[in-house]
Design an enzyme around this catalytic site. Structure first.
Site, PDB file in Angstrom:
ATOM      1  N   GLY A  14       0.936  -0.995   0.129  1.00 18.92           N
ATOM      2  CA  GLY A  14      -0.085  -0.146  -0.260  1.00 18.92           C
ATOM      3  C   GLY A  14       0.779   1.536  -0.016  1.00 18.92           C
ATOM      4  O   GLY A  14       1.742   0.928  -0.768  1.00 18.92           O
ATOM      5  N   LYS A  20      -0.362  -0.455  10.473  1.00 15.21           N
ATOM      6  CA  LYS A  20      -0.079  -1.141  11.044  1.00 15.21           C
ATOM      7  C   LYS A  20       0.497  -0.160  12.224  1.00 15.21           C
ATOM      8  O   LYS A  20       0.588  -1.447  13.276  1.00 15.21           O
ATOM      9  CB  LYS A  20       1.686  -1.517  10.204  1.00 15.21           C
ATOM     10  CG  LYS A  20       1.791  -3.244  10.493  1.00 15.21           C
ATOM     11  CD  LYS A  20       2.551  -4.093  10.040  1.00 15.21           C
ATOM     12  CE  LYS A  20       2.697  -4.318   8.679  1.00 15.21           C
ATOM     13  NZ  LYS A  20       3.919  -4.710   7.528  1.00 15.21           N
ATOM     14  N   ASN A  28      -3.526  -5.278   0.746  1.00 12.49           N
ATOM     15  CA  ASN A  28      -4.090  -3.889  -0.548  1.00 12.49           C
ATOM     16  C   ASN A  28      -4.165  -5.671  -1.634  1.00 12.49           C
ATOM     17  O   ASN A  28      -3.291  -6.039  -1.890  1.00 12.49           O
ATOM     18  CB  ASN A  28      -3.504  -3.027  -0.727  1.00 12.49           C
ATOM     19  CG  ASN A  28      -3.648  -1.983   0.294  1.00 12.49           C
ATOM     20  OD1 ASN A  28      -2.989  -2.047   1.675  1.00 12.49           O
ATOM     21  ND2 ASN A  28      -3.463  -0.495   0.422  1.00 12.49           N
ATOM     22  N   GLU A  78      -8.964  -2.616   0.639  1.00  8.66           N
ATOM     23  CA  GLU A  78      -7.998  -3.153   2.376  1.00  8.66           C
ATOM     24  C   GLU A  78      -8.907  -4.254   2.857  1.00  8.66           C
ATOM     25  O   GLU A  78      -9.948  -3.493   3.405  1.00  8.66           O
ATOM     26  CB  GLU A  78      -7.645  -1.263   2.564  1.00  8.66           C
ATOM     27  CG  GLU A  78      -6.778  -0.898   1.727  1.00  8.66           C
ATOM     28  CD  GLU A  78      -5.988   0.544   2.470  1.00  8.66           C
ATOM     29  OE1 GLU A  78      -5.692   0.215   3.347  1.00  8.66           O
ATOM     30  OE2 GLU A  78      -5.888   1.458   1.892  1.00  8.66           O
ATOM     31  N   HIS A  83      -6.765 -11.659  13.098  1.00 11.13           N
ATOM     32  CA  HIS A  83      -6.099 -12.566  13.280  1.00 11.13           C
ATOM     33  C   HIS A  83      -4.675 -12.109  13.354  1.00 11.13           C
ATOM     34  O   HIS A  83      -4.439 -11.029  12.553  1.00 11.13           O
ATOM     35  CB  HIS A  83      -5.351 -14.172  11.562  1.00 11.13           C
ATOM     36  CG  HIS A  83      -4.973 -15.287  12.108  1.00 11.13           C
ATOM     37  ND1 HIS A  83      -5.567 -15.821  13.488  1.00 11.13           N
ATOM     38  CD2 HIS A  83      -3.237 -15.410  11.973  1.00 11.13           C
ATOM     39  CE1 HIS A  83      -4.231 -17.052  13.135  1.00 11.13           C
ATOM     40  NE2 HIS A  83      -3.446 -16.222  12.986  1.00 11.13           N
ATOM     41  N   PHE A 108     -12.124  11.614  10.503  1.00 21.14           N
ATOM     42  CA  PHE A 108     -12.496  11.431  12.049  1.00 21.14           C
ATOM     43  C   PHE A 108     -11.633  12.727  12.229  1.00 21.14           C
ATOM     44  O   PHE A 108     -10.273  12.772  12.307  1.00 21.14           O
ATOM     45  CB  PHE A 108     -11.720  10.154  12.429  1.00 21.14           C
ATOM     46  CG  PHE A 108     -12.826   8.527  11.872  1.00 21.14           C
ATOM     47  CD1 PHE A 108     -13.466   8.696  13.576  1.00 21.14           C
ATOM     48  CD2 PHE A 108     -12.541   8.088  11.128  1.00 21.14           C
ATOM     49  CE1 PHE A 108     -15.034   7.174  13.024  1.00 21.14           C
ATOM     50  CE2 PHE A 108     -13.831   6.599  10.790  1.00 21.14           C
ATOM     51  CZ  PHE A 108     -14.364   6.887  11.885  1.00 21.14           C
TER      52      PHE A 108
HETATM   53  P1  ADP Z   1       0.193  -1.417   3.279  1.00 18.77           P
HETATM   54  O1  ADP Z   1       0.764   0.063   3.417  1.00 18.77           O
HETATM   55  O2  ADP Z   1       1.572  -1.995   2.260  1.00 18.77           O
HETATM   56  O3  ADP Z   1      -1.010  -2.006   2.800  1.00 18.77           O
HETATM   57  P2  ADP Z   1      -0.002  -2.390   6.047  1.00 18.77           P
HETATM   58  O4  ADP Z   1       0.189  -1.378   7.795  1.00 18.77           O
HETATM   59  O5  ADP Z   1      -1.413  -1.566   6.453  1.00 18.77           O
HETATM   60  O6  ADP Z   1       1.056  -1.519   5.344  1.00 18.77           O
HETATM   61  O7  ADP Z   1       0.056  -3.464   6.293  1.00 18.77           O
HETATM   62  C1  ADP Z   1      -0.187  -4.576   5.101  1.00 18.77           C
HETATM   63  C2  ADP Z   1       0.144  -5.290   5.731  1.00 18.77           C
HETATM   64  O8  ADP Z   1       0.572  -6.165   6.720  1.00 18.77           O
HETATM   65  C3  ADP Z   1      -0.036  -6.698   4.867  1.00 18.77           C
HETATM   66  O9  ADP Z   1       0.055  -6.361   2.905  1.00 18.77           O
HETATM   67  C4  ADP Z   1       0.125  -8.605   5.483  1.00 18.77           C
HETATM   68  O10 ADP Z   1       0.818  -8.624   4.381  1.00 18.77           O
HETATM   69  C5  ADP Z   1       0.688  -7.673   6.611  1.00 18.77           C
HETATM   70  N1  ADP Z   1      -0.228  -8.304   7.511  1.00 18.77           N
HETATM   71  C6  ADP Z   1       0.068  -8.868   8.773  1.00 18.77           C
HETATM   72  N2  ADP Z   1      -0.981  -9.258  10.003  1.00 18.77           N
HETATM   73  C7  ADP Z   1      -2.506  -8.644   8.710  1.00 18.77           C
HETATM   74  C8  ADP Z   1      -3.166  -9.050   8.815  1.00 18.77           C
HETATM   75  N3  ADP Z   1      -4.740  -9.094  10.782  1.00 18.77           N
HETATM   76  N4  ADP Z   1      -4.590  -7.620   8.160  1.00 18.77           N
HETATM   77  C9  ADP Z   1      -3.992  -7.630   7.137  1.00 18.77           C
HETATM   78  N5  ADP Z   1      -2.578  -7.454   6.836  1.00 18.77           N
HETATM   79  C10 ADP Z   1      -1.428  -8.322   7.963  1.00 18.77           C
HETATM   80 MG    MG Z   2      -2.435  -1.115   4.189  1.00 21.15          MG
END
Ligand code: ADP
Ligand code: MG
Length: 147
Positions: A14, A20, A28, A78, A83, A108
């Site tokens: 993303g 995160k 994504n 997204e 889990h 928000f």
């Molecule tokens: P990005 O901007 O790359 O999407 P995020 O901070 O949204 O970064 O983190 C997404 C990534 O985290 C996912 O692509 C996946 O690899 C990892 N991930 C780990 N745990 C989860 C979860 N419970 N749900 C979704 N993604 C998760």
């Molecule tokens: Mg993301």
């Protein structure tokens, strides 16, 4: 009506909006998956089931929204899988079924307000997914047929 809606695709990077860091990572989907969404799937928050690769099926909440990276001309999808995974799963195939709608998109005033809204979305998903009509989708062949 388009629900339940089944789809799958590769998990891509993303735009580092820090999901995160909020404790709510969102996997994504690429544009190819987003572009296939039926026209009557509105933006907002959905809930359903998801699995990574041929792993277990977990509950999920998904945000469908307008992507600021594309000047809000393009939708993004997204998925937050409810889990705790041992590691990231970029590049893997995420399979999801969206089974219900929670609420429209909104902004928000604070990070705390955003986080509490997401936690209430997750709570609502957990309650709704106990309905027999939703539980049976968890066992759908879609999740057992290799992507
Ligand atoms: P990005 O901007 O790359 O999407 P995020 O901070 O949204 O970064 O983190 C997404 C990534 O985290 C996912 O692509 C996946 O690899 C990892 N991930 C780990 N745990 C989860 C979860 N419970 N749900 C979704 N993604 C998760
Ligand atoms: Mg993301």
């Amino acid at each position: 009506k388009s629900l339940p809606y089944f789809c799958r695709g590769e998990v891509i990077r993303g735009f580092g909006r820090g999901s995160k860091e909020l404790g709510i990572p969102t996997a994504n989907f690429p544009d190819s998956v987003v572009d296939n969404l039926p026209a009557d799937i509105n933006t907002g928050i959905y809930y359903g089931w998801a699995c990574v690769g041929n792993g277990d099926v977990h509950r999920m909440v998904m945000s469908i929204g307008w992507n600021p990276y594309y000047k809000n001309t393009k939708k993004s999808m997204e998925t937050h899988v409810i889990h705790t995974f041992k590691e990231d799963f970029y590049g893997e195939i995420l399979s999801v079924v969206m089974v219900g709608y929670i609420r429209p998109e909104r902004t928000f005033d604070s990070l705390e307000a955003l986080i509490s809204a997401i936690n209430s979305d997750i709570g609502e998903a957990k309650v709704k997914l106990q309905l027999p009509e939703h539980l049976k989708l968890r066992e759908d062949n879609f999740f057992t047929t290799a992507p």
